[in-house]
Design an enzyme around this catalytic site. Structure first.
Site: not given
Length: 429
Positions: A14, A16, A39-41, A223, A238, A301, A304, A413
């Site tokens: 989302e 995060k 999960a990646g940021h 997640q 998960t 990769g 989505r 934005t």
């Protein structure tokens, strides 16, 4: 001043990373409390892009960063990530990074099991990342896991490894995987010990001391709520609890110390992998959203799946996750559409629902009920105040607030840190 818990209010991805990085400016401590390196940021700071999986986002800013006991840790992945981020000029040492001494370790046997199960499942696969997260959590619950503190006790490792192999040997035989060598596992763990143990501490104590000193603590979730093992779209979820309550259990902090819960959601909806998705788009609009939003998994990769905003799911996530307010991201991706849709309810045959059912059959049958909105042709990208937004964009955001029954505290934005409209500072409670 309140502590802040950040959780995903959709199926993860989302945005995060940006929000946590933005909030890290206001925090003294940043802690992860669940998940693993599945999960990646992605953080964009100036001209540098940091991709984090296990490390809390605070490390980039030199904030005390804590990996809690609720996280399952692949020691190889952790050391690789420390090396990669350090190479970008970020200092990471035991004064900055703390690893829970009671966190569960992910071993190579967990990765083997994860991959073999998915391969055998065929069309019935869940869509895991194959990184051993689920099997590690299984061993944790089964009371046979190897934990960080065990690396400091070589004599006790023999009995622990024997107990672990008593379970995994039978599983591997059934999956035609090669037999395990307990001595090799021990040797690998002991070689990792001097690299991992300097970071190990009782996290609950570290965080309690920070709380007593009045430090602002930011709890960073991975997640999203719809992937929660209990409250998500089971079994396409998960292996951990992703809701805000896990911030207490996954760090050793009491629930009364959590404070404000910020739920992150996109202005539309995405998910990676298998599972139900009522508002999914299979047309050129879905493709356009995916291309404009660069919708590919940070870690995997994988492209989505994209769809319209689902207010029913986000409202449900807000209830089960105790969400206080929303951070709405990627509004700019919707620039230029003539018409937008938001799901406001479901229909199964003649029956209307205002929640997402738990049964697989009903989940597959739900049809979204849409509300239609006029789009906007002006750009919202880079807007930093409400006056910079088109009137129809403001109407869209306000209607989301009404449908989800939570206020928008932050509005993002663009991927840039400062392209954020602050409505309410979560740290002010």
């Amino acid at each position: 001043m309140a502590n802040v818990v950040v959780v995903g209010a959709q199926w993860g991805d989302e945005g995060k990373g940006k929000i946590v990085d933005w909030l890290s400016d206001r925090a003294d401590v940043v802690t992860r409390f669940q998940g693993g390196h599945n999960a990646g940021h992605t953080l964009v700071v100036g001209d540098k892009v940091y991709k984090l999986s296990l490390l809390p986002s605070g490390v980039v800013q030199g904030k005390l960063s804590v990996i809690g006991n609720g996280v399952v840790v692949d020691p190889h992945a952790l050391l690789d990530e420390i090396g990669r981020v350090s190479a970008q000029g970020v200092t990471i040492d035991p004064s900055i990074l703390v690893l829970a001494d009671n966190a569960t370790l992910i071993l190579s046997l967990h990765r083997d099991l994860d991959g073999a199960r998915e391969a055998q499942a065929g069309a019935g696969k869940i869509g895991t990342t194959g990184r051993g997260i689920g099997p590690a959590y299984e061993d944790k619950v089964g009371r046979r896991a190897i934990r960080v503190a065990d690396l400091a006790d070589p004599e006790a490792l023999d009995a622990k490894i024997d107990r672990l192999l008593a379970h995994h040997t039978a599983l591997r035989k059934g999956l035609d995987l090669p037999e395990l060598d307990g001595a090799a596992i021990k040797a690998e763990l002991l070689s990792l010990a001097p690299k991992i143990l300097p970071y190990a501490q009782p996290v609950w104590k570290v965080l309690e001391e920070a709380r007593r000193r009045g430090r602002r603590i930011l709890f960073e979730g991975a997640q999203g709520t719809l992937l929660d093992i209990d409250h998500g779209t089971y079994p396409y979820v998960t292996s951990s609890n992703t809701v805000s309550g896990q911030a207490a259990a996954g760090t050793g902090m009491g629930p009364n110390s959590l404070g404000y819960v910020l739920g992150i959601c996109k202005a539309y909806t995405t998910r990676v992998g298998e599972g139900p998705f009522p508002t999914e788009l299979f047309d050129d609009i879905g493709k356009r959203i995916g291309e404009r939003g660069h919708e590919f998994g940070t870690v995997t990769g994988r492209p989505r799946r994209c769809g319209w905003f689902d207010a029913v799911l986000v409202r449900q996530a807000a209830v089960v996750g105790g969400i206080s307010g929303l951070a709405l991201t990627k509004l700019d991706v919707l620039d230029g559409f003539d018409q937008l849709k938001v799901c406001v309810g479901y229909r199964i045959g003649d029956r209307a629902l205002d929640w997402f059912p738990s049964g697989l059959k009903d989940q597959a049958r739900v049809e979204p009920i849409f509300e239609y909105f006029d789009g906007w042709q002006e750009t919202t990208r880079g807007a930093r105040s409400w006056k910079d937004l088109p009137a129809n964009a403001i109407k869209y955001v306000r209607r989301i607030e009404e449908l989800v029954m939570r206020p928008v505290a932050l509005l993002s934005t663009s991927p840039e840190r400062d392209d954020t409209i602050l409505v309410r500072d979560p740290f002010e409670g």
